[in-house]
Design a protein around this motif. Structure first.
Motif, PDB file in Angstrom:
ATOM      1  N   GLU A  97     -45.595  45.281  25.212  1.00 55.13           N
ATOM      2  CA  GLU A  97     -46.865  45.926  25.577  1.00 55.13           C
ATOM      3  C   GLU A  97     -47.864  44.883  26.080  1.00 55.13           C
ATOM      4  N   LYS A  98     -47.914  43.722  25.429  1.00 57.59           N
ATOM      5  CA  LYS A  98     -48.796  42.635  25.886  1.00 57.59           C
ATOM      6  C   LYS A  98     -48.379  42.140  27.272  1.00 57.59           C
ATOM      7  N   LEU A  99     -47.083  42.059  27.514  1.00 59.69           N
ATOM      8  CA  LEU A  99     -46.581  41.649  28.819  1.00 59.69           C
ATOM      9  C   LEU A  99     -46.977  42.671  29.884  1.00 59.69           C
ATOM     10  N   ILE A 126     -42.396  48.901  32.997  1.00 54.71           N
ATOM     11  CA  ILE A 126     -41.350  47.946  32.651  1.00 54.71           C
ATOM     12  C   ILE A 126     -40.129  48.769  32.279  1.00 54.71           C
ATOM     13  N   ILE A 127     -39.035  48.543  32.982  1.00 61.82           N
ATOM     14  CA  ILE A 127     -37.787  49.245  32.704  1.00 61.82           C
ATOM     15  C   ILE A 127     -36.945  48.372  31.770  1.00 61.82           C
ATOM     16  N   ILE A 128     -36.450  48.965  30.693  1.00 60.14           N
ATOM     17  CA  ILE A 128     -35.593  48.255  29.754  1.00 60.14           C
ATOM     18  C   ILE A 128     -34.147  48.572  30.150  1.00 60.14           C
ATOM     19  N   THR A 156     -33.755  42.539  18.411  1.00 57.72           N
ATOM     20  CA  THR A 156     -34.902  41.668  18.716  1.00 57.72           C
ATOM     21  C   THR A 156     -34.996  41.302  20.191  1.00 57.72           C
ATOM     22  N   ALA A 157     -34.176  41.914  21.074  1.00 55.95           N
ATOM     23  CA  ALA A 157     -34.137  41.514  22.480  1.00 55.95           C
ATOM     24  C   ALA A 157     -34.150  42.703  23.422  1.00 55.95           C
ATOM     25  N   ALA A 158     -34.583  42.424  24.652  1.00 51.36           N
ATOM     26  CA  ALA A 158     -34.529  43.408  25.725  1.00 51.36           C
ATOM     27  C   ALA A 158     -34.337  42.684  27.051  1.00 51.36           C
ATOM     28  N   ASP A 159     -33.536  43.268  27.921  1.00 49.16           N
ATOM     29  CA  ASP A 159     -33.416  42.815  29.299  1.00 49.16           C
ATOM     30  C   ASP A 159     -34.261  43.787  30.117  1.00 49.16           C
ATOM     31  N   ILE A 160     -35.187  43.242  30.890  1.00 52.12           N
ATOM     32  CA  ILE A 160     -36.222  44.077  31.512  1.00 52.12           C
ATOM     33  C   ILE A 160     -36.395  43.784  32.999  1.00 52.12           C
ATOM     34  N   VAL A 161     -36.979  44.755  33.706  1.00 50.66           N
ATOM     35  CA  VAL A 161     -37.455  44.585  35.071  1.00 50.66           C
ATOM     36  C   VAL A 161     -38.894  45.094  35.081  1.00 50.66           C
ATOM     37  N   CYS A 162     -39.813  44.254  35.560  1.00 49.88           N
ATOM     38  CA  CYS A 162     -41.235  44.598  35.599  1.00 49.88           C
ATOM     39  C   CYS A 162     -41.646  44.983  37.017  1.00 49.88           C
TER      40      CYS A 162
END
Length: 186
Positions: free
Chosen positions: A43-45, A54-56, A81-87
């Protein structure tokens, strides 16, 4: 804090993230492990980069699915504790993972990486030990760096350009004198 959510849960975690976005992509209807700190930092990002979304691509992974996609079966995704994302920016364009990695570093993610040669996808995690920053496309052993700004030769103004801030012109008249200026939103 790591929580376990039932597959059928539709819990809104933050303003922009719902638990269903973190479901394992294996197709199974199993529970989802998720560290609430991950959602908070995402959310901060979202806010820092003024994302439209942001797509996870990959959040929680069961051990079997993690192994199927090349993982160890016990890594950060399996731990929740992880996510691969596209902003995406406010115009719907993908934000370069070079910029995302720098912003994620500023926010304090424990593990950060560019994960594709087109610089569109990033890995972020909230590990608290063995901090890691890298570029998974450079070598098979992964390139590791201590500072993404230095690694990608970027400045803060490249990551957070003033032009991306909204501005508002104003005029104030006091005792017959008009003062004009521009306010920039943080």
């Amino acid at each position: 804090m790591i929580k376990t959510y039932k597959f059928v849960y539709d819990t809104q975690l933050t303003e922009h993230f719902n638990v269903r976005e973190f479901r394992c992509k294996c197709g199974g209807n199993h529970d989802i492990k998720l560290d609430t700190e991950l959602a908070d930092k995402l959310e901060k990002l979202h806010s820092a980069l003024k994302c439209s979304k942001i797509i996870i691509n990959s959040g929680y992974r069961c051990a079997a699915h993690d192994k199927n996609v090349g993982g160890s079966g016990s890594g950060q995704h399996v731990n929740g504790t992880a996510a691969d994302i596209v902003c995406y920016d406010s115009n719907g364009r993908v934000i370069s993972s070079k910029i995302v990695c720098c912003a994620a570093q500023d926010i304090g993610f424990g593990g950060i990486a560019n994960i594709d040669a087109a610089y569109t996808a990033s890995h972020v995690d909230v590990r608290s030990l063995n901090f890691w920053k890298g570029d998974e496309t450079v070598t098979s052993a992964y390139s590791v760096c201590s500072d993404f700004y230095e690694y990608y030769k970027l400045k803060k103004s490249d990551v957070y350009p003033v032009s991306s801030k909204r501005s508002k012109k104003f005029a104030v008249t006091v005792d017959g004198v008009t003062y004009q200026g521009t306010l920039l939103e943080k």
